[in-house]
Structures are given as C-alpha cells and as structure tokens.
Design an enzyme around this catalytic site. Structure first.
Site, PDB file in Angstrom:
ATOM      1  N   TYR A  36     -24.473  -8.326 -19.125  1.00 30.81           N
ATOM      2  CA  TYR A  36     -24.191  -9.615 -18.508  1.00 30.81           C
ATOM      3  C   TYR A  36     -25.420 -10.514 -18.535  1.00 30.81           C
ATOM      4  O   TYR A  36     -26.538 -10.061 -18.785  1.00 30.81           O
ATOM      5  CB  TYR A  36     -23.705  -9.440 -17.070  1.00 30.81           C
ATOM      6  N   LYS A  84     -29.713  -5.368 -20.040  1.00 25.50           N
ATOM      7  CA  LYS A  84     -29.136  -5.968 -18.827  1.00 25.50           C
ATOM      8  C   LYS A  84     -27.675  -5.535 -18.693  1.00 25.50           C
ATOM      9  O   LYS A  84     -26.743  -6.297 -18.985  1.00 25.50           O
ATOM     10  CB  LYS A  84     -29.269  -7.491 -18.860  1.00 25.50           C
ATOM     11  N   LEU A 140     -36.622  -5.131 -16.732  1.00 27.48           N
ATOM     12  CA  LEU A 140     -35.876  -6.161 -17.442  1.00 27.48           C
ATOM     13  C   LEU A 140     -36.845  -7.184 -18.027  1.00 27.48           C
ATOM     14  O   LEU A 140     -37.793  -7.599 -17.361  1.00 27.48           O
ATOM     15  CB  LEU A 140     -34.901  -6.853 -16.491  1.00 27.48           C
ATOM     16  N   GLU A 146     -39.989  -3.344 -10.478  1.00 28.02           N
ATOM     17  CA  GLU A 146     -39.495  -4.711 -10.289  1.00 28.02           C
ATOM     18  C   GLU A 146     -38.685  -4.765  -9.007  1.00 28.02           C
ATOM     19  O   GLU A 146     -38.544  -3.764  -8.304  1.00 28.02           O
ATOM     20  CB  GLU A 146     -38.645  -5.131 -11.482  1.00 28.02           C
TER      21      GLU A 146
END
Length: 286
Positions: A33, A150, A206, A182
């Site tokens: 996504y 992702k 990411l 993260e």
C-alpha cells in the site's frame, strides 16, 4: 456523506464496494500500500510514492496493474469526486483472487486487486501537535525482517500504537538489538549538536518518501546529516527528536519513555524542517 471509492476500475459508493473473501490480501496480508497526502487538492510527492509502490510489488513478485498515469488519474478523480481539499489518498494492491486458499501464490498473470479511497483531514498541515510535540514510548520490534517492503502486514505496529495509546502517549519507537529501528508508522530521528541522526536505509526500516525529501532539504539547508543507528538512551539525551511520515510530515518528539528530550519543548531544527518541507512540497504538488 458516502465516499466514492475505487475498486478494480470502478468508482463506487463505499457501501457498495466489495472484495472477494478469497482475495490473498484478506487471507494472507499479501499486498502492499501507499498513502499520499493531499494539500489544497494537490498530491504531495506523488512520484516518489509510485516509485516505492513499484519496488514493493517487484519485491513480492507481484504484477503492477496500472501505469503511472493511470494511478495519477484515479488519485485525481477521487480527490474531485470526494471534494478533498486536505487529506489522504490510500492505495492498496493485493495479489488478488486466484481461487481457493493456498500458501503457495499463483504464477504471474493473476489479476491484482486495486483499491483506493480518500480520507478528508481539514487543516492537515496545521496539526496543533506540531507546536507541542509528541510523547513516545519504546517497545521491542517483533516485525518480520523485510520492513523495506510496504506491506499491509500492520498488526504488530497496530499493537504497539495501541500500547502507546493505553499509556497516554502519542506513539511508540520500535527497538531491535538495543537500537531504534523506526516508529510504528514513521521514520525516527534525533538531533545532537548540529547533526541530524537517523538509521541508514536497509531491510530493517521503511524507505520513507518523506524521509528522503526531508534529508534532501536538510542537506540543501547545510544541516549535517549522519545515517546510523542510535539507542533510546542516546535519544533521551539528545537535543531534539522528531519523526517523519506522509501524514505527520515532520513531527517533533519531546518525551521518550517519560524522559524529556532536551528542554522538553519543540526544537528549532524540527520546526525549521517542517516549514521547509511543507513549503517545498506545496510548490511541487501535482
């Protein structure tokens, strides 16, 4: 008011939109996504998001169902049909419905499922939290090892976000082998002296589109950037901390695990980077 959404080439009222129960996105989280921010009815960093989408699809050996221009047209149509001034466009591509449930996914040629919808968020760029900063906690990072893709596998980040909410703070930073990877839905940074520090790109995090833009703007503003891992203790003793994401832009962090960062107030570096980012992104929006 019912939104208009997009499903596999059709624009439909949201209450009429359906996807097969045999879709691998539903059964296996076999999908990817992107979320693109909208300001003044224009898309921010759209090209970067599409480049990452295509990379994610390729990493999962999944066909790319639309051209760049087709993706852009659907985004613009949804913005218009739903009268979005400020908000988000969510795009999801799954491997589709090859038939009965099976761990082995089908060979190339199965038609992917494409879903897109909007979320209105008036005043998105004027989030009052940017003036007060976020408080965060740290939690162990228990996600799979390919965080650079992702995917829609978001259960653990959701659990971490809920733990943060239950503890009365805004978000959580994930920690692996003693180092911050993260946030639950954002990239993490600290500032020490005149240096912005953030984890280097790898499979561990990411490859944030906002991250890339902010670091580019920081370099252009002659701010020093160091890409390396850091600990929670180092973050608590930093001068500033912040996160970046497509929806939060640049968001200051003022407390980590109950300890104030710096003087416990929003710092000058995060504030300036947020200003630069929003100004430059508005200029380049499509």
């Amino acid at each position: 008011m019912t939104r208009t959404v997009y499903v596999n080439g059709d624009y439909l009222p949201e209450d009429q939109a359906t996807v097969s129960i045999f879709d691998r996105g539903f059964l296996m989280s076999d999908g990817v996504y992107e979320v693109v921010s909208v300001l003044d009815s224009k898309l921010l960093d759209f090209g970067g998001h599409i480049v990452r989408l295509k990379r994610s699809l390729a990493e999962l050996q999944m066909d790319n169902p639309l051209s760049d221009d087709e993706y852009l047209d659907v985004h613009r149509q949804l913005i218009e049909k739903n009268d979005i001034t400020d908000g988000l466009v969510y795009l999801q591509v799954t491997r589709g419905n090859p038939g009965d449930r099976d761990f082995a996914f089908p060979p190339a040629g199965t038609r992917p499922t494409v879903v897109m919808f909007t979320q209105s968020n008036p005043g998105l760029a004027d989030n009052p939290a940017a003036k007060t900063g976020w408080k965060i906690i740290s939690v162990e990072d228990l996600r799979w090892g390919r965080r650079d893709i992702k995917t829609v596998q978001l259960l653990y980040p959701s659990l971490a976000k809920m733990e943060a909410k239950a503890r009365g703070v805004n978000d959580a930073w994930l920690v692996e082998d003693g180092k911050v990877t993260e946030g639950t839905s954002n990239n993490a940074y600290i500032v020490k002296g005149n240096t912005i520090i953030t984890r280097a790109l790898s499979n561990d995090i990411l490859h944030g589109i906002t991250r890339a833009a902010v670091l580019r703007f920081a370099n252009e503003a002659q701010m020093k950037v160091e890409e390396r891992s850091f600990t929670i203790d180092e973050a608590q003793n930093a001068d500033e901390a912040f996160v970046t994401s497509a929806s939060a832009f640049v968001m200051p962090v003022v407390e980590i695990d109950g300890a104030a960062v710096g003087d416990g107030k929003v710092g000058a570096v995060a504030t300036r980077l947020r200003e630069i980012y929003l100004d430059e992104m508005r200029k380049a929006a499509v």
